[in-house]
Design an enzyme around this catalytic site. Structure first.
Site, PDB file in Angstrom:
ATOM      1  N   ASP A 118       1.055  -1.272  -0.149  1.00 19.99           N
ATOM      2  CA  ASP A 118      -0.306  -0.075   0.202  1.00 19.99           C
ATOM      3  C   ASP A 118       1.043   1.314   0.118  1.00 19.99           C
ATOM      4  O   ASP A 118       1.943   1.179   0.384  1.00 19.99           O
ATOM      5  CB  ASP A 118      -1.133   0.210   0.985  1.00 19.99           C
ATOM      6  CG  ASP A 118      -1.652   1.274   1.534  1.00 19.99           C
ATOM      7  OD1 ASP A 118      -2.544   1.396   0.359  1.00 19.99           O
ATOM      8  OD2 ASP A 118      -1.709   1.766   2.289  1.00 19.99           O
ATOM      9  N   GLU A 123       0.893  -0.336  -4.734  1.00 10.71           N
ATOM     10  CA  GLU A 123      -0.270   0.389  -5.238  1.00 10.71           C
ATOM     11  C   GLU A 123       0.781   2.107  -5.224  1.00 10.71           C
ATOM     12  O   GLU A 123       0.937   2.741  -4.470  1.00 10.71           O
ATOM     13  CB  GLU A 123      -0.913   0.565  -4.749  1.00 10.71           C
ATOM     14  CG  GLU A 123      -2.319   2.055  -4.877  1.00 10.71           C
ATOM     15  CD  GLU A 123      -2.508   2.618  -3.326  1.00 10.71           C
ATOM     16  OE1 GLU A 123      -4.128   2.777  -3.092  1.00 10.71           O
ATOM     17  OE2 GLU A 123      -2.120   2.722  -2.715  1.00 10.71           O
ATOM     18  N   ASP A 138     -10.725   2.340  -3.522  1.00 15.60           N
ATOM     19  CA  ASP A 138     -10.393   3.564  -2.693  1.00 15.60           C
ATOM     20  C   ASP A 138     -11.578   4.155  -4.519  1.00 15.60           C
ATOM     21  O   ASP A 138     -11.989   5.393  -3.886  1.00 15.60           O
ATOM     22  CB  ASP A 138      -8.787   3.894  -3.515  1.00 15.60           C
ATOM     23  CG  ASP A 138      -8.200   3.575  -2.153  1.00 15.60           C
ATOM     24  OD1 ASP A 138      -9.351   3.584  -0.379  1.00 15.60           O
ATOM     25  OD2 ASP A 138      -7.545   2.694  -2.147  1.00 15.60           O
TER      26      ASP A 138
END
Length: 738
Positions: free
Chosen positions: A485, A510, A593
């Site tokens: 992340d 990410e 998200d």
């Protein structure tokens, strides 16, 4: 005799008015003794004692409203603005009081002996000059840089306050199991989250404006923005439905018989159908193609792809959404019960939510990394979920959040920077980019994350603790892959070190940065955007892939507005990251998200089938969002596309030959590469192996009309605005007869 009365004196005539330069008549005056130029004298330039006297002599207004209390934000802004006046930086120049005039005139303000002289200006009126401190200095001119600096100080304070409030509410929420207390905290938590997002957006806009202002001051011209416009917080353009065009049936080309052809067979004309349906128009001369002959393979064998994503043929499922933590059931049990269905659907890996104890329900504000009791279930449920997936041959992928970590104890100065559990860290593990958390480590190596203390990955002991934890997650808990992340928060070589030490089966990061926009309009050229993703993957040593945000941004804009020319770059390759380094691109349409309930950057819902028709037939490792897989309106289309990808045997290094990319139509031939390419795209397709053709958009196109690959093609899946063909040479007799 009585005296005669004295005659009354005649009134003196009034002085004639004088005409001045302002085209108005003003009375003549004999001297300047009593002149007060109220139009040109600012009260701030009057002697301070005179202003004080006037304030004392002014009677109080009995009807005036009581003075309002100064808000905390106003006090912080005033304090920040005062500090900015003394700032020696470039954006806060000091203001020096003008020196007194050396040449004094004959006129004085209030007497020649008080030392306060003035000089008449060209308009003929006297004006006071500051001298000897008797007058207040002139106010500084309005400096946009100083004002912006003050606003940034206030915004930073507000952002820190919002983050602290949000974290405090999350701690309270995590520390209670009382349903009524959870309901009571839900409203303030959502308000605090919205306030934090708002202040972060405001600070981002101010930083952009500061950079633009600095460039203008230094004479730097930014490419593509010569006028350095003010920063704009870009948002995706709202969906605008395309203007429907009437259906136009294609004109079939006349039959041309080959030299040895038999008399043409009369064909029944296919009926005209609405444009929403797919129509296959076969080539008029496809009988001369011998589908029984398979071309020979390439003379040089093509090596398998070198990729961080398994063996290169992976299809990943994101096994959760933003609300899975609040679903009312243990989410780990949900995935465990669906393990066999996931395998049967063709998925080879499942990305699971963050497994550790967290301040936030979703798990992205972790605290104790060794505590695996999260809002998705306890450690027992997690182990059972992983066991169920591995029993059916599916790789469980952990969501690794190691850019930041929330402390569970306060230091002596009241700051939350003492970490507990097996990783008992203190302020030395926090970067100095987080002054509000009292970080005593080194400076950060990436983008700062405001809501939580940023971990200092430059410390050897910090990295050793993280690697030990990752080994425990892999060898004891049973995870087979990592999804990192917010990787832009720390240097990529640290991710490369963690992956190199733990050797997971799949590894992806990410790396989410904004695409290139011109105001709200997505620019065609996104080369710099995908290059940033390429550079990050390269910084890891090439052992970690990245989610292809470039393809997502381009694809959703293309299908929304029927601008399919966006899908081909200037070199005729796929325009996203999958056209730059396909073995390291993990394509997707939506995640927790961008979609779900957050909707930060959503893909057009009505165009989702087109989107999956693209990513499931193109290079890269495709990822399907859980909500889409469970949607009955999408499930059948997704399943047919997955089946085709497996049947053709496409891998992440698939070769692509774009046949058409224009308004209304995108078409491509995709198959196995005929040559080995270590990095970069491939256009040469090995026709000795199965391949496919696909098209998007309402315009008519068929690979049989253009004799793509010099073979016959059969439609194996289609829908509104999309279709996929397979090479007839590699279909079974049953598949051909369908």
């Amino acid at each position: 005799p009585e005296p005669e009365p004295e005659p009354e004196p005649e009134p003196e005539p009034e002085p004639e008015p004088a005409y001045n330069s302002f085209n108005s008549f003003t009375p003549r005056r004999s001297s300047y003794d009593n002149i007060v130029d109220t139009d040109n004298i600012d009260p701030e330039n009057q002697p301070r004692n005179r202003l004080a006297q006037q304030a004392q002599q002014t009677p109080a207004n009995p009807y005036a409203a009581p003075p309002s209390e100064t808000s905390e934000v106003e006090e912080r802004f005033a304090s920040a603005f005062e500090r900015s006046q003394a700032d020696a930086a470039w954006n806060a120049p000091s203001w020096e009081t003008p020196a007194p005039e050396q040449q004094r005139d004959d006129f004085s303000w209030g007497g020649a002996s008080d030392g306060n002289y003035y000089k008449p200006r060209e308009d003929g009126y006297p004006h006071p000059e500051p001298y000897g401190g008797a007058y207040a200095p002139l106010p500084p001119p309005e400096d946009p840089a100083a004002v912006l600096s003050a606003q940034m100080r206030v915004a930073a304070a507000e952002m820190a306050a919002a983050a602290a409030e949000f974290v405090q509410l999350e701690r309270e929420r995590a520390g209670t199991t009382d349903a009524s207390e959870i309901d009571r905290l839900q409203g303030p938590r959502l308000d605090a989250q919205a306030a934090l997002e708002r202040t972060m957006s405001s600070m981002k806009a101010m930083l952009t404006e500061r950079d633009a202002m600095r460039n203008r001051a230094m004479g730097i011209v930014v490419p593509d923005e010569p006028d350095a416009p003010p920063a704009v917080v870009y948002e995706p353009r709202p969906y605008e439905p395309p203007i429907p065009r009437p259906y136009e049936a294609p004109i079939p080309r006349p039959y041309e018989s080959p030299p040895t052809a038999q008399p043409a067979v009369e064909r029944e004309r296919e009926p005209v159908v609405p444009p929403a349906s797919f129509v296959e128009f076969p080539s008029m001369d496809e009988e001369d193609i011998d589908v029984s002959m398979i071309p020979p393979p390439p003379s040089v064998a093509v090596p398998p792809p070198v990729t961080p994503m398994g063996e290169g043929a992976e299809i990943m499922l994101q096994g959760f959404n933003w609300e899975s933590c609040n679903s009312g059931v243990k989410w780990h049990n949900v995935i465990a019960n669906e393990a066999r269905s996931i395998r049967d659907a063709g998925f080879t890996a499942v990305w699971l939510p963050p497994p550790t104890k967290s301040v936030s329900d979703q798990g992205y504000l972790p605290s104790d990394l060794y505590n695996l009791n999260s809002f998705y279930g306890g450690e027992g449920e997690l182990r059972g979920c992983i066991r169920a997936l591995k029993d059916v041959g599916v790789c469980p992928v952990a969501d690794i959040v190691i850019n930041h970590r929330c402390a569970e104890a306060q230091s002596s100065d009241g700051r939350w920077n003492i970490f507990t559990g097996r990783m008992a860290w203190d302020q030395r593990a926090i970067t100095t980019d987080n002054p509000e958390y009292g970080g005593q480590g080194n400076g950060g190596t990436g983008e700062d994350y405001g809501p939580a203390p940023n971990i200092d990955h430059t410390q050897d002991w910090v990295r050793n603790d993280i690697k030990e934890w990752l080994h425990w997650m892999k060898n004891d808990i049973g995870f087979g892959g990592w999804r990192f992340d917010f990787v832009k928060g720390y240097a990529g070589h640290f991710t490369g070190e963690y992956v190199g030490d733990t050797t997971p089966y799949v590894s992806v990061g990410e790396h989410w940065v904004s695409c290139n926009y011109n105001h709200s309009h997505l620019e065609y050229n996104q080369d710099s955007h995908r290059q940033s993703t390429y550079d990050w993957c390269n910084s890891t040593g090439g052992n970690t892939a990245a989610f292809d945000f470039t393809t997502k941004g381009i694809l959703q804009e293309a299908v929304r507005n029927r601008e399919y020319w966006r899908l081909s770059d200037s070199q005729g390759n796929p325009a996203g990251f999958c056209g730059s380094w396909p073995t390291h691109a993990v394509t997707f349409l939506e995640n927790h998200d961008t979609g779900s309930t957050l909707q930060h950057w959503p893909f057009p819902t009505e165009r989702l089938p087109e989107g999956y028709a693209y990513i499931l037939t193109h290079p890269g490792t495709p990822t399907v969002f859980y909500d889409h897989w469970k949607d009955h309106a999408l499930q059948e289309d997704i399943q047919r596309l997955i089946d085709i990808r497996h049947r053709v045997g496409l891998k992440c290094n698939a070769a692509v030959q774009i046949e058409k990319a224009e308004d209304g139509c995108y078409a491509a031939h995709v198959g196995h590469p005929a040559v080995g390419v270590e990095r970069g795209p491939c256009k040469e397709i090995d026709m000795s192996k199965p391949s496919l053709c696909m098209k998007l958009g309402p315009a008519d196109w068929s690979p049989n009309q253009g004799r793509v690959g010099d073979t016959k093609w059969k439609v194996m899946a289609s829908g509104d605005g999309w279709a996929v063909w397979e090479n007839v040479r590699f279909l079974s007799a049953e598949q051909r007869s369908r």
